[in-house]
Design a protein around this motif. Structure first.
Motif, PDB file in Angstrom:
ATOM      1  N   ASN A   4       0.852  -1.190   0.000  1.00 30.19           N
ATOM      2  CA  ASN A   4       0.000   0.000   0.000  1.00 30.19           C
ATOM      3  C   ASN A   4       0.884   1.235   0.000  1.00 30.19           C
ATOM      4  OD1 ASN A   4      -2.245   1.558   0.122  1.00 30.19           O
ATOM      5  ND2 ASN A   4      -2.481   1.412   2.336  1.00 30.19           N
ATOM      6  N   ARG A   5       0.823   2.017  -1.058  1.00 32.84           N
ATOM      7  CA  ARG A   5       1.668   3.193  -1.183  1.00 32.84           C
ATOM      8  C   ARG A   5       0.868   4.427  -0.829  1.00 32.84           C
ATOM      9  NH1 ARG A   5       3.754   1.434  -7.144  1.00 32.84           N
ATOM     10  NH2 ARG A   5       4.765  -0.484  -6.528  1.00 32.84           N
ATOM     11  N   ALA A   6       1.439   5.320  -0.075  1.00 28.07           N
ATOM     12  CA  ALA A   6       0.706   6.511   0.350  1.00 28.07           C
ATOM     13  C   ALA A   6       1.553   7.744   0.153  1.00 28.07           C
ATOM     14  CB  ALA A   6       0.318   6.391   1.825  1.00 28.07           C
ATOM     15  N   SER A 131       2.642  -5.225 -11.149  1.00 32.57           N
ATOM     16  CA  SER A 131       2.678  -4.594  -9.830  1.00 32.57           C
ATOM     17  C   SER A 131       1.735  -3.404  -9.799  1.00 32.57           C
ATOM     18  CB  SER A 131       4.108  -4.142  -9.498  1.00 32.57           C
ATOM     19  OG  SER A 131       4.979  -5.252  -9.458  1.00 32.57           O
ATOM     20  N   ASP A 132       0.999  -3.284  -8.719  1.00 35.41           N
ATOM     21  CA  ASP A 132       0.016  -2.205  -8.580  1.00 35.41           C
ATOM     22  C   ASP A 132       0.756  -0.870  -8.495  1.00 35.41           C
ATOM     23  OD1 ASP A 132      -2.064  -0.519  -7.942  1.00 35.41           O
ATOM     24  OD2 ASP A 132      -3.027  -1.954  -6.593  1.00 35.41           O
ATOM     25  N   GLY A 133       0.497   0.016  -9.468  1.00 32.64           N
ATOM     26  CA  GLY A 133       1.198   1.295  -9.528  1.00 32.64           C
ATOM     27  C   GLY A 133       0.400   2.468  -9.005  1.00 32.64           C
ATOM     28  N   ARG A 134      -0.630   2.210  -8.195  1.00 38.45           N
ATOM     29  CA  ARG A 134      -1.460   3.298  -7.675  1.00 38.45           C
ATOM     30  C   ARG A 134      -0.890   3.841  -6.362  1.00 38.45           C
ATOM     31  NH1 ARG A 134      -6.993   0.438  -7.020  1.00 38.45           N
ATOM     32  NH2 ARG A 134      -5.568  -1.201  -6.314  1.00 38.45           N
ATOM     33  N   PHE A 135      -1.189   5.117  -6.093  1.00 39.32           N
ATOM     34  CA  PHE A 135      -0.727   5.773  -4.879  1.00 39.32           C
ATOM     35  C   PHE A 135      -1.923   6.368  -4.127  1.00 39.32           C
ATOM     36  CE2 PHE A 135       2.820   5.731  -7.739  1.00 39.32           C
ATOM     37  CZ  PHE A 135       3.941   5.545  -6.938  1.00 39.32           C
ATOM     38  N   ASN A 136      -2.027   6.081  -2.841  1.00 34.80           N
ATOM     39  CA  ASN A 136      -3.054   6.710  -2.020  1.00 34.80           C
ATOM     40  C   ASN A 136      -2.642   8.145  -1.719  1.00 34.80           C
ATOM     41  OD1 ASN A 136      -4.239   4.239  -2.015  1.00 34.80           O
ATOM     42  ND2 ASN A 136      -4.174   3.917   0.193  1.00 34.80           N
ATOM     43  N   ILE A 137      -3.579   9.062  -1.885  1.00 35.67           N
ATOM     44  CA  ILE A 137      -3.317  10.471  -1.598  1.00 35.67           C
ATOM     45  C   ILE A 137      -3.816  10.752  -0.187  1.00 35.67           C
ATOM     46  CG2 ILE A 137      -3.701  12.857  -2.306  1.00 35.67           C
ATOM     47  CD1 ILE A 137      -2.166  11.136  -4.312  1.00 35.67           C
ATOM     48  N   PHE A 272      -4.671  10.274 -13.715  1.00 38.19           N
ATOM     49  CA  PHE A 272      -6.003  10.508 -13.155  1.00 38.19           C
ATOM     50  C   PHE A 272      -6.077  10.022 -11.711  1.00 38.19           C
ATOM     51  CE2 PHE A 272      -6.350   6.509 -15.494  1.00 38.19           C
ATOM     52  CZ  PHE A 272      -7.104   5.664 -14.694  1.00 38.19           C
ATOM     53  N   SER A 273      -6.969  10.654 -10.947  1.00 32.76           N
ATOM     54  CA  SER A 273      -7.201  10.316  -9.546  1.00 32.76           C
ATOM     55  C   SER A 273      -8.656   9.941  -9.372  1.00 32.76           C
ATOM     56  CB  SER A 273      -6.859  11.498  -8.633  1.00 32.76           C
ATOM     57  OG  SER A 273      -5.500  11.867  -8.763  1.00 32.76           O
ATOM     58  N   ARG A 279     -10.098   0.466  -2.259  1.00 26.45           N
ATOM     59  CA  ARG A 279      -9.449   1.324  -1.260  1.00 26.45           C
ATOM     60  C   ARG A 279     -10.477   2.335  -0.748  1.00 26.45           C
ATOM     61  NH1 ARG A 279      -3.270   2.404  -3.505  1.00 26.45           N
ATOM     62  NH2 ARG A 279      -2.848   0.245  -4.132  1.00 26.45           N
ATOM     63  N   PRO A 280     -11.478   1.868   0.000  1.00 30.12           N
ATOM     64  CA  PRO A 280     -12.587   2.727   0.415  1.00 30.12           C
ATOM     65  C   PRO A 280     -12.117   3.923   1.242  1.00 30.12           C
ATOM     66  CG  PRO A 280     -12.594   0.665   1.643  1.00 30.12           C
ATOM     67  CD  PRO A 280     -11.606   0.500   0.542  1.00 30.12           C
ATOM     68  N   GLY A 281     -12.712   5.077   0.930  1.00 32.92           N
ATOM     69  CA  GLY A 281     -12.388   6.291   1.658  1.00 32.92           C
ATOM     70  C   GLY A 281     -11.095   6.949   1.248  1.00 32.92           C
ATOM     71  N   GLU A 282     -10.402   6.389   0.261  1.00 35.01           N
ATOM     72  CA  GLU A 282      -9.119   6.929  -0.172  1.00 35.01           C
ATOM     73  C   GLU A 282      -9.209   7.493  -1.588  1.00 35.01           C
ATOM     74  OE1 GLU A 282      -6.460   7.165   1.602  1.00 35.01           O
ATOM     75  OE2 GLU A 282      -6.577   5.681   3.205  1.00 35.01           O
ATOM     76  N   LEU A 283      -8.484   8.576  -1.806  1.00 36.31           N
ATOM     77  CA  LEU A 283      -8.290   9.079  -3.163  1.00 36.31           C
ATOM     78  C   LEU A 283      -7.034   8.429  -3.712  1.00 36.31           C
ATOM     79  CD1 LEU A 283      -9.075  11.009  -5.480  1.00 36.31           C
ATOM     80  CD2 LEU A 283      -7.649  12.753  -4.378  1.00 36.31           C
ATOM     81  N   VAL A 284      -7.135   7.841  -4.903  1.00 31.41           N
ATOM     82  CA  VAL A 284      -6.039   7.052  -5.462  1.00 31.41           C
ATOM     83  C   VAL A 284      -5.571   7.693  -6.773  1.00 31.41           C
ATOM     84  CG1 VAL A 284      -5.318   4.757  -6.202  1.00 31.41           C
ATOM     85  CG2 VAL A 284      -7.089   4.990  -4.451  1.00 31.41           C
ATOM     86  N   TYR A 285      -4.272   7.952  -6.843  1.00 27.78           N
ATOM     87  CA  TYR A 285      -3.677   8.578  -8.026  1.00 27.78           C
ATOM     88  C   TYR A 285      -2.852   7.561  -8.796  1.00 27.78           C
ATOM     89  CZ  TYR A 285      -0.012  11.062 -10.620  1.00 27.78           C
ATOM     90  OH  TYR A 285       0.870  11.464 -11.588  1.00 27.78           O
TER      91      TYR A 285
END
Length: 376
Positions: A4-6, A131-137, A272-273, A279-285
């Motif tokens: 999980n990347r943040a 590999s999952d390349g998404r980032f939690n904002i 895009f975000s 990932r409930p409640g999270e904005l993901v970029y």
């Protein structure tokens, strides 16, 4: 398990990413390639007809998947004025259909269309590629910082992007299934994230870890006729809708642009975000290169999950007036498509491209006139 990347954590990789992300738009590693001037058509409303009230019988479909073969992949700009007509849904459930004409002097589009090529790579997995390349904002600074602050939630479970002080773009399938409006569109709302530090937590109370959401009612929804009652196999080409809020907001919004070819995007990348369902409640970029493009769609392998539909897809587009690279929305993330070319099935995550005609239509929805509709 995918780590999980943040964003907001003091990790060297994150710091490097943020440095690149938040660089001023004027910084670029290469000069823009020459592109023909985009001659924007003008939409002229012809007649507005009352329709029966919506039944709101459709079910929201967040995991939107379509199929395409060579005929739909290679087709050019659809000049059919019927597809550019649009339906308006009002808060009381009433509907109207507005037919349009195109300015006789503006129907020629000296616009360099994307070079259609044969997709190169076969992918077997859906929506998450490798590999999952998404980032939690996370964190107050990032959630309220542009461009992340332009992403909003749609009450039907999708994402939207702010494109004016009172308008939000999202995917059409988030509010309409091609035949009727979804049940949740009856009282459609748009959600603005409020970071934990300004949630109003009282002293002594446990701080709220996830941002809260402030919901605003939608006054008017517009969907292109090209989406409504289309062919039995619904196309992604017109999968976009505009929501007008009951009250203006005070956040920055992102400007629109006709989608250039990938060669004319900085780094040939899109971003895009959204509010991915896993990932409930999270904005993901996320960001990724454009893999391929047709006249109406952007094919890419940006990692995404249901809930991200309706996200504003943006890139750094060269602005001749400002003489710098500017982030502009050039499409709407739609979902997933199986593409059958030369007897082989390949899969992509797909965004709707803003062609000159679509740009003119959306711009008219926002401004209500053709005078304010231009690239700048």
């Amino acid at each position: 398990m995918v780590p999980n990347r943040a964003l907001g954590l003091a990790h060297p990789c994150c710091i490097g990413l943020l440095f690149l992300l938040l660089l001023p738009s004027s910084v670029s590693v290469r000069e823009p390639r020459h592109q023909s001037h985009v001659h924007l058509p003008s939409l002229i409303p012809h007649a507005t007809l009352p329709l029966s009230r919506s039944r709101f019988s459709a079910k929201a479909q967040l995991d939107f998947t379509t199929h395409c073969n060579e005929s739909c992949y290679h087709k050019g700009e659809d000049m059919d004025k019927e597809n550019l007509a649009f339906e308006t849904l009002y808060a009381d459930g009433s509907r109207t259909l507005t037919t349009v004409d195109l300015d006789e002097n503006d129907t020629e589009l000296p616009f360099r269309q994307p070079k259609v090529t044969t997709p190169r790579h076969k992918r077997l997995k859906r929506q998450i590629y490798g590999s999952d390349g998404r980032f939690n904002i996370r964190g107050d600074h990032f959630l309220l910082d542009y461009p992340f602050s332009t992403a909003v939630r749609i009450s039907t479970g999708c994402t939207g992007v702010l494109v004016s002080q009172q308008h939000v773009l999202t995917a059409a399938h988030c509010v309409h299934d091609g035949k009727d409006y979804v049940k949740g569109a009856r009282k459609l709302r748009v959600g603005f994230l409020i970071p934990p530090s300004i949630n109003g937590t009282r002293p002594g109370q446990t701080p709220v870890k996830k941002p809260l959401v402030r919901w605003v009612r939608v006054k008017r929804t517009r969907v292109p006729k090209g989406w409504i009652q289309g062919p039995q196999e619904v196309s992604m080409d017109f999968d976009y809708a505009l929501l007008e809020l009951r009250w203006p907001h005070r956040r920055p919004f992102m400007r629109l642009a006709v989608a250039p070819t990938s060669d004319n995007l900085a780094g040939k990348r899109i971003h895009f975000s959204g509010f991915d369902s896993d990932r409930p409640g999270e904005l993901v970029y996320r960001f990724c290169p454009v893999e391929d493009e047709s006249n109406d769609l952007i094919y890419q392998h940006c990692d995404a999950r249901p809930g991200a539909s309706g996200s504003g897809v943006y890139g750094r587009v060269w602005d001749d007036t400002l003489e710098r690279w500017e982030r502009k929305v050039i499409g709407i993330f739609s979902g997933h498509q199986w593409l059958e070319i030369n007897g082989e099935n390949r899969d992509y995550n797909v965004a709707v491209r803003f062609t000159p005609l679509k740009f003119a239509q959306i711009c008219y929805w926002v401004h209500g006139n053709k005078v304010d509709c231009n690239q700048d």
